[in-house]
Design a protein around this motif. Structure first.
Motif, PDB file in Angstrom:
ATOM      1  N   LYS A   4       4.919  16.317   4.672  1.00  0.00           N
ATOM      2  CA  LYS A   4       4.738  15.914   6.059  1.00  0.00           C
ATOM      3  C   LYS A   4       3.239  15.735   6.318  1.00  0.00           C
ATOM      4  O   LYS A   4       2.410  16.325   5.598  1.00  0.00           O
ATOM      5  CB  LYS A   4       5.326  16.964   6.998  1.00  0.00           C
ATOM      6  N   PRO A   5       2.866  14.927   7.300  1.00  0.00           N
ATOM      7  CA  PRO A   5       1.432  14.721   7.566  1.00  0.00           C
ATOM      8  C   PRO A   5       0.643  16.015   7.727  1.00  0.00           C
ATOM      9  O   PRO A   5      -0.511  16.102   7.302  1.00  0.00           O
ATOM     10  CB  PRO A   5       1.442  13.898   8.865  1.00  0.00           C
ATOM     11  N   PHE A  34      -1.997   5.668   6.350  1.00  0.00           N
ATOM     12  CA  PHE A  34      -1.592   6.288   7.619  1.00  0.00           C
ATOM     13  C   PHE A  34      -1.854   5.354   8.808  1.00  0.00           C
ATOM     14  O   PHE A  34      -1.036   5.243   9.717  1.00  0.00           O
ATOM     15  CB  PHE A  34      -2.344   7.612   7.816  1.00  0.00           C
ATOM     16  N   LYS A  35      -2.993   4.675   8.791  1.00  0.00           N
ATOM     17  CA  LYS A  35      -3.330   3.744   9.881  1.00  0.00           C
ATOM     18  C   LYS A  35      -2.317   2.611   9.970  1.00  0.00           C
ATOM     19  O   LYS A  35      -1.966   2.146  11.055  1.00  0.00           O
ATOM     20  CB  LYS A  35      -4.729   3.157   9.665  1.00  0.00           C
ATOM     21  N   TYR A  88       7.918  12.671   8.329  1.00  0.00           N
ATOM     22  CA  TYR A  88       7.582  12.786   6.913  1.00  0.00           C
ATOM     23  C   TYR A  88       6.413  11.865   6.588  1.00  0.00           C
ATOM     24  O   TYR A  88       6.233  10.822   7.213  1.00  0.00           O
ATOM     25  CB  TYR A  88       8.787  12.428   6.039  1.00  0.00           C
ATOM     26  N   LEU A  89       5.637  12.256   5.598  1.00  0.00           N
ATOM     27  CA  LEU A  89       4.481  11.442   5.216  1.00  0.00           C
ATOM     28  C   LEU A  89       4.930  10.074   4.720  1.00  0.00           C
ATOM     29  O   LEU A  89       4.305   9.053   5.031  1.00  0.00           O
ATOM     30  CB  LEU A  89       3.673  12.163   4.128  1.00  0.00           C
ATOM     31  N   PHE A  90       6.035  10.068   3.954  1.00  0.00           N
ATOM     32  CA  PHE A  90       6.586   8.799   3.468  1.00  0.00           C
ATOM     33  C   PHE A  90       8.024   8.684   3.979  1.00  0.00           C
ATOM     34  O   PHE A  90       8.909   9.404   3.519  1.00  0.00           O
ATOM     35  CB  PHE A  90       6.541   8.741   1.942  1.00  0.00           C
ATOM     36  N   ILE A 149       0.816  -1.216   0.000  1.00  0.00           N
ATOM     37  CA  ILE A 149       0.000   0.000   0.000  1.00  0.00           C
ATOM     38  C   ILE A 149       0.853   1.271   0.000  1.00  0.00           C
ATOM     39  O   ILE A 149       0.485   2.279  -0.602  1.00  0.00           O
ATOM     40  CB  ILE A 149      -0.986   0.019   1.203  1.00  0.00           C
ATOM     41  N   LYS A 150       2.016   1.220   0.640  1.00  0.00           N
ATOM     42  CA  LYS A 150       2.895   2.391   0.683  1.00  0.00           C
ATOM     43  C   LYS A 150       3.401   2.739  -0.717  1.00  0.00           C
ATOM     44  O   LYS A 150       3.390   3.901  -1.130  1.00  0.00           O
ATOM     45  CB  LYS A 150       4.078   2.121   1.621  1.00  0.00           C
TER      46      LYS A 150
END
Length: 347
Positions: free
Chosen positions: A212-213, A250-251, A258-260, A189-190
């Motif tokens: 970033k989130p 995210f879950k 960082y978001l990733f 999923i990533k």
């Protein structure tokens, strides 16, 4: 086939840069050399500086490519000036290297005596003679013009330094069917989410990895891109579909800074790993085109245009300074072309 090579220093290492016009055969051959890497910063492939590679590419030692003492001091001043003007690190490195090559060519000449005619001679006797690209020549012109702005005593007329005529290269675009195959290729999923974000928001690779989130505003359905190319912030719309994918991601991964993130928490995912993610997706789908991450951005812009989005909005979404940059997508959009009937059909 035409190519040129020279000894360089890259990230503290002695390397050999190999320059040539884009050619699939040469790219395939250089990839077979151990340690070969592409540098976006230098716009060249580079390989380890070994005796074997020196013989292979017939180059002179690094010690024979050192500018004069005056040039070394001036290049350092130029770097400091660019730092003070807050130029990006990649621009500082690129311009410094381009200027260094120019000043090595005129190492026996005082910088104050260099004229516009010398730029023409350099273009003809070095850049064109070695079959270096128009984009590299343009980069060098940018560096020379900027450098001579900072030099007080000079015979150079900056406004009359001419640029090479740019080749009209159309952006590469994928069909929506090909995009769908790529975005669904991974079971991870990533990996899928990263590729989907690039296409769904028209992001550059660096923009994705800097996210970033807190930059995801789910209330307003927008993504805030901070300090992207040209040190400009901008916002792009976030589709409800990608928002659902992001929530699932995210879950599962719970990113912190960082978001990733890469293997180490708090560190961004590497661009090399992201390129590998795309490469694996292409292998799984059987798409043999030389697709890059930037193709996803080009496809986003073209598909927006074909769906009727105004070119001015597309310019804003992509973060282009000039509308001329965005207008290139009108030449690859097939919506109007497909409606044209060939006279052959009436024969």
């Amino acid at each position: 086939m035409n190519w040129t090579a020279k000894a360089i220093q890259h990230k503290g290492e002695n390397r050999i840069a190999v320059y040539f016009e884009k050619n699939a055969d040469l790219i395939a051959r250089i990839k077979k050399i151990d340690g070969a890497r592409w540098s976006q910063q230098k716009m060249a492939w580079h390989i380890p500086d070994t005796e074997e590679n020196r013989v292979r590419f017939k180059i002179t030692p690094l010690s024979d490519t050192i500018p004069s003492q005056e040039a070394i001091l001036q290049i350092e001043k130029f770097k400091q000036w660019m730092h003070s003007k807050r130029y990006s690190l990649s621009t500082i490195v690129t311009y410094s290297e381009a200027l260094k090559s120019f000043l090595i060519f005129y190492r026996e000449k005082a910088i104050a005596d260099i004229t516009n005619e010398d730029v023409i001679v350099y273009n003809n006797n070095y850049i064109l003679k070695n079959n270096l690209s128009a984009s590299y020549q343009n980069q060098t012109v940018n560096a020379i013009k900027l450098f001579f702005i900072t030099v007080r005593e000079s015979k150079m007329n900056i406004d009359k330094i001419h640029r090479p005529k740019r080749a009209k290269v159309l952006p590469n675009v994928l069909s929506k069917e090909e995009i769908k195959l790529i975005l669904n290729a991974h079971s991870n999923i990533k990996h899928n989410t990263m590729l989907a974000m690039i296409y769904s928001c028209g992001l550059r690779c660096g923009e994705l990895l800097a996210l970033k989130p807190v930059h995801i505003d789910s209330q307003r359905n927008i993504v805030l891109l901070k300090n992207s190319k040209g040190k400009k912030d901008r916002i792009v719309p976030l589709s409800p579909k990608i928002l659902e994918i992001l929530r699932d991601y995210f879950k599962l991964y719970k990113p912190t800074v960082y978001l990733f993130e890469g293997q180490n928490k708090g560190e961004p995912y590497s661009d090399k790993s992201l390129q590998s993610v795309l490469k694996q997706a292409l292998q799984k789908t059987g798409i043999t085109k030389p697709v890059t991450l930037h193709w996803l951005r080009h496809s986003y812009a073209t598909h927006l245009l074909e769906s009727g989005t105004d070119l001015r909005y597309i310019q804003e979404l992509l973060g282009h300074n000039s509308s001329k940059t965005t207008e290139i997508y009108t030449h690859v959009s097939t919506k109007s072309i497909q409606q044209i009937k060939s006279p052959f059909d009436d024969l």
